[in-house]
Design an enzyme around this catalytic site. Structure first.
Site, PDB file in Angstrom:
ATOM      1  N   GLY A  31     -30.910  53.171 -61.985  1.00 14.43           N
ATOM      2  CA  GLY A  31     -32.339  53.135 -62.311  1.00 14.43           C
ATOM      3  C   GLY A  31     -33.124  52.481 -61.209  1.00 14.43           C
ATOM      4  O   GLY A  31     -32.579  52.187 -60.135  1.00 14.43           O
TER       5      GLY A  31
ATOM      6  N   LYS B 113     -25.292  45.454 -64.531  1.00 12.67           N
ATOM      7  CA  LYS B 113     -26.325  45.984 -63.633  1.00 12.67           C
ATOM      8  C   LYS B 113     -26.502  45.069 -62.442  1.00 12.67           C
ATOM      9  O   LYS B 113     -26.669  43.867 -62.590  1.00 12.67           O
ATOM     10  CB  LYS B 113     -27.645  46.125 -64.399  1.00 12.67           C
ATOM     11  CG  LYS B 113     -28.802  46.512 -63.507  1.00 12.67           C
ATOM     12  CD  LYS B 113     -30.021  46.869 -64.296  1.00 12.67           C
ATOM     13  CE  LYS B 113     -30.182  48.366 -64.352  1.00 12.67           C
ATOM     14  NZ  LYS B 113     -31.325  48.823 -65.084  1.00 12.67           N
TER      15      LYS B 113
ATOM     16  N   ASP C 247     -40.937  51.522 -68.449  1.00 11.84           N
ATOM     17  CA  ASP C 247     -40.172  52.715 -68.065  1.00 11.84           C
ATOM     18  C   ASP C 247     -39.467  53.325 -69.272  1.00 11.84           C
ATOM     19  O   ASP C 247     -38.253  53.500 -69.280  1.00 11.84           O
ATOM     20  CB  ASP C 247     -39.174  52.375 -66.949  1.00 11.84           C
ATOM     21  CG  ASP C 247     -38.675  53.629 -66.225  1.00 11.84           C
ATOM     22  OD1 ASP C 247     -39.238  54.727 -66.458  1.00 11.84           O
ATOM     23  OD2 ASP C 247     -37.735  53.515 -65.421  1.00 11.84           O
TER      24      ASP C 247
END
Ligand SMILES: *[C@@H]1O[C@H](CO)[C@@H](O)[C@H](O)[C@H]1NC(C)=O
Ligand SMILES: *[C@@H]1O[C@H](CO)[C@@H](O)[C@H](O)[C@H]1NC(C)=O
Ligand SMILES: *[C@@H]1O[C@H](CO)[C@@H](O)[C@H](O)[C@H]1NC(C)=O
Ligand SMILES: *[C@@H]1O[C@H](CO)[C@@H](O)[C@H](O)[C@H]1NC(C)=O
Ligand SMILES: *[C@@H]1O[C@H](CO)[C@@H](O)[C@H](O)[C@H]1NC(C)=O
Ligand SMILES: *[C@@H]1O[C@H](CO)[C@@H](O)[C@H](O)[C@H]1NC(C)=O
Length: 734
Positions: free
Chosen positions: A463, A482, A573
């Site tokens: 992302g 992440k 988002d």
């Protein structure tokens, strides 16, 4: 002569039964002339039914209280203490029923720290009743002194509260000493809860909001008897007409009404088989409405777990005790008014202490009132109506809540008001305006995460803020890790503590993080199933019920982030790729909270990187307007329309020549036209044909209507996520 005799008798009784300590637990009476000593822990009095015990209670090391507690509660809950604010020494302290009739508590040095007013009376016995009342009686059975007349923080059934008796909270959790919260009758006969601290005194219950009127709360100020009772059924009745009762109302349950250390008033009920208490009533649903809870200048942040924070430019007065509030990091000199500016804190207010209140005035005039007055520390301005201005002389009772309609402007030295650029936005952006302490999540070392992910072997997503890898922790939990890019260490830990406290079934849970040298990683729960895009734009598409459930779930998750979450995180988002579905097809929103992280990476505090995905992004991004939670509402609208139609409406198609039109625009054009022509939504044209007409018409209509209103160009016309949840919930069961 008689007294000495009794004393000797008592002593010999102790001595004779010393070999059988259990016998001592059965004492119900204490005779004139006898004593209880702290040194012998078995010196206890019990009520005839054994519910209550009275004796020396040891809480901290070498600090003893002469107290009454529930025998069968697991933590020996204390309901009364004689020497509340003067604990005695563990050696040599004792309670003596003196021959002159007084019962006295003496410390090791013989000093009297507490005594009853029964000197020179004919009292001859002391006993603990089944109600938990410790009484001194004469031979006729008349009570000359009772502990029920001197409540501490607890009222027991059959005990009354009167004009001269208060309940006063404990100072901290688990402490026995008195704190600052009082339950008492005020001068107009109304039972109130007051914060009565060293600096200020402030009533917070019944709510003192503008327009405060005791009648509005069903109370009266006309009955001057000022008396309240709490009975065995769990019903509390006060002369000001206040009445409330325990959820488990009825006989046979042990209860207590306690003015708690956190300023809330609660009824607790005891489960006798476990010895644990449960709350069966409480006065305040929202802990931040308690005044003084975060001290001077401190702000209570509304949320599932309320927290104290300091406004920008302030620091904790005592970092180990946040209730002591915050102090400015700058010097307050106000000789020259041009040296001050203002820092805006949206959704924030400090209750009370208004130096000046003016209505129907402009923001600028309000600011000038505060600027000119040396004693003004801040002002609150509410745009609702004609513009209400409150200049503040003292900052107490700070509250930050998304329901609050105004913005607070703190007076700070010139230069500081640009801190974080907060002033520029009258509405919240993805900016966080508070300093957050504490974190509920785990820190990992980079080594551990390298091992867990087998050197970042399996990539499961990518992302704007980084790449996500699958991993397995030492304890066998499967995780998604992440790796973030361009995030500084200090900002990272602040943000992490925010994200770490977010906990909602429709949001992917963060389990931990790693901030190790230059590495910044976040560890999330691993959601087993696929993301929404894979279950919507493919042949394994979802059925109508599933889609509707997903729409509600996403709305709930976003509503939590926007409205309930501690700092109103904006996702920025929202798109099908960021919505994961678990085994039961419950949606979980991923990747939230990172908007702030990315933003902080830049040099100046503006968004250095536009976040979001083309097709789902609100027009504000393009028009350079302040970013608010309404950008998420827009994206949600696009997702909802995609759920309904089963195709990517966000995709750009080339249509009718060279003009770039998105599927969304075309959809809007079509629906607006049909609504205009037929005064009705034509669902058949919109709903996914793959469902072959198998959908709930009411739900489909609502969902499409919501989708359309969420993608309004004018963000003020878009609903809030709270409202969306409400509407969808209402038609869920149809
Ligand atoms: C002791 O004080 C209580 C409460 O003030 C009062 O009700 C009681 O009558 C007093 N007892 C004696 C014996 O003076
Ligand atoms: C005042 O309150 C007391 C106690 O609740 C009650 O007994 C009494 O009747 C009340 N008096 C009036 C005038 O309502
Ligand atoms: C007391 O706790 C036990 C164990 O949690 C529970 O089974 C029982 O129902 C509880 N009793 C009451 C009266 O709530
Ligand atoms: C107030 O401060 C400004 C800017 O620092 C300065 O120019 C001005 O002379 C000061 N005025 C007084 C009265 O001290
Ligand atoms: C508030 O300030 C305005 C402007 O300085 C003044 O006219 C007004 O009298 C003040 N009101 C009070 C209650 O002090
Ligand atoms: C994913 O969801 C489907 C239902 O659509 C289910 O059959 C499957 O077992 C799920 N997989 C996991 C790992 O939960």
């Amino acid at each position: 002569m008689t007294n000495t005799f009794l004393f000797l008798l008592f002593c010999s009784l102790i001595r004779s039964s010393a070999s059988n300590k259990n016998a001592l637990h059965d004492y119900h009476h204490l005779q004139r002339g006898s004593s209880l000593s702290v040194a012998d822990a078995s010196h206890l009095l019990t009520s005839p039914d054994k519910s209550f015990t009275c004796g020396f209670y040891n809480f901290q090391r070498n600090a003893y209280w002469f107290a009454i507690w529930f025998t069968n509660s697991k933590d020996r809950t204390v309901v009364w203490t004689a020497n509340r604010n003067t604990p005695v020494n563990g050696r040599g302290s004792k309670v003596t029923f003196r021959s002159n009739g007084a019962m006295v508590l003496t410390d090791v040095d013989g000093m009297v720290v507490w005594e009853t007013n029964t000197t020179s009376t004919n009292v001859n016995s002391a006993m603990l009743l089944d109600t938990g009342n410790f009484v001194l009686k004469n031979h006729k059975g008349q009570i000359l002194w009772q502990s029920f007349d001197y409540p501490t923080d607890t009222l027991l059934p059959s005990q009354t509260l009167t004009k001269s008796k208060n309940l006063i909270s404990a100072s901290r959790k688990g402490s026995l000493e008195s704190g600052y919260f009082h339950l008492s009758y005020n001068s107009i006969n109304v039972l109130t809860m007051v914060y009565d601290g060293p600096d200020i005194s402030s009533v917070y219950w019944p709510s003192p909001d503008p327009g405060f009127n005791v009648w509005a709360y069903g109370r009266t100020s006309y009955n001057s008897s000022r008396i309240a009772t709490f009975n065995d059924f769990g019903v509390f009745t006060s002369s000001d007409r206040l009445q409330f009762s325990a959820l488990d109302m009825g006989l046979g349950i042990k209860r207590r009404l306690t003015m708690d250390y956190d300023g809330n008033l609660r009824i607790y009920s005891l489960n006798e088989s476990t010895g644990l208490w449960s709350i069966s009533w409480q006065a305040l649903a929202q802990p931040c409405t308690v005044h003084g809870i975060c001290g001077r200048n401190g702000i209570c942040i509304h949320g599932e777990k309320p927290r104290c924070s300091c406004p920008p430019g302030y620091e904790w007065s005592n970092p180990t005790d946040l209730t002591q509030g915050c102090k400015p990091t700058f010097k307050k000199r106000c000789k020259n008014s041009t040296r001050f500016g203002f820092l805006g804190l949206p959704y924030t207010d400090y209750y009370g202490f208004d130096l000046n209140f003016s209505s129907s005035i402009s923001f600028e005039s309000c600011r000038d009132i505060c600027l000119k007055d040396c004693g003004c520390e801040a002002f609150s301005y509410r745009r609702t109506g004609e513009g209400n201005c409150f200049a503040k002389s003292v900052l107490f009772n700070g509250l930050q809540s998304s329901n609050f309609p105004g913005t607070l402007y703190l007076k700070v030295p010139i230069g500081m008001e640009t801190l974080d650029n907060i002033l520029s936005g009258f509405e919240p952006t993805c900016v966080d305006t508070t300093i957050v302490v504490g974190s509920s999540s785990m820190g990992f070392s980079y080594q551990e995460l390298m091992k867990a992910t087998q050197d970042f072997k399996v990539e499961i997503g990518r992302g704007g803020s980084g790449v996500v890898y699958k991993g397995v922790l030492e304890d066998e939990r499967v995780v998604a890790v992440k790796r973030l890019e361009d995030v500084s260490g200090g900002e990272f830990s602040t943000e992490i503590s925010t994200i770490g406290q977010i906990n909602h079934m429709n949001l992917v849970r963060m389990w931990g993080f790693c901030s190790d040298k230059k590495h910044r990683l976040i560890v999330y729960e691993y959601v087993e199933n696929l993301s929404l895009d894979k279950r919507l734009f493919s042949s394994s598409f979802l059925q109508w019920d599933e889609r509707f459930k997903v729409a509600i779930g996403i709305a709930k998750g976003l509503a939590y982030l926007h409205h309930e979450c501690l700092e109103w995180v904006i996702h920025c988002d929202v798109k099908p790729e960021n919505i994961l579905l678990d085994g039961a097809l419950e949606p979980k929103i991923a990747d939230f909270g990172l908007a702030k992280l990315s933003r902080r990476g830049g040099q100046n505090s503006e968004f250095t990187r536009i976040r979001g995905t083309k097709g789902y992004m609100a027009p504000e991004w393009a028009h350079n307007l302040p970013i608010t939670a309404k950008v998420d509402v827009y994206s949600y609208g696009v997702v909802v329309l995609e759920l309904a139609k089963g195709i990517r409406v966000s995709s750009i198609i080339v249509h009718e020549g060279e003009e770039e039109v998105s599927e969304l625009m075309r959809l809007l054009k079509v629906t607006r036209r049909t609504i205009q022509e037929e005064n009705e939504l034509c669902l058949e044209e919109i709903i996914d044909p793959r469902l072959e007409g198998l959908f709930n018409k009411q739900q489909a209509k609502k969902l499409v209507e919501i989708g359309l209103s969420c993608v309004e160009e004018d963000r003020n016309k878009r609903p809030t996520m709270d409202l969306v949840v409400q509407i969808l919930n209402d038609c869920e069961s149809q």
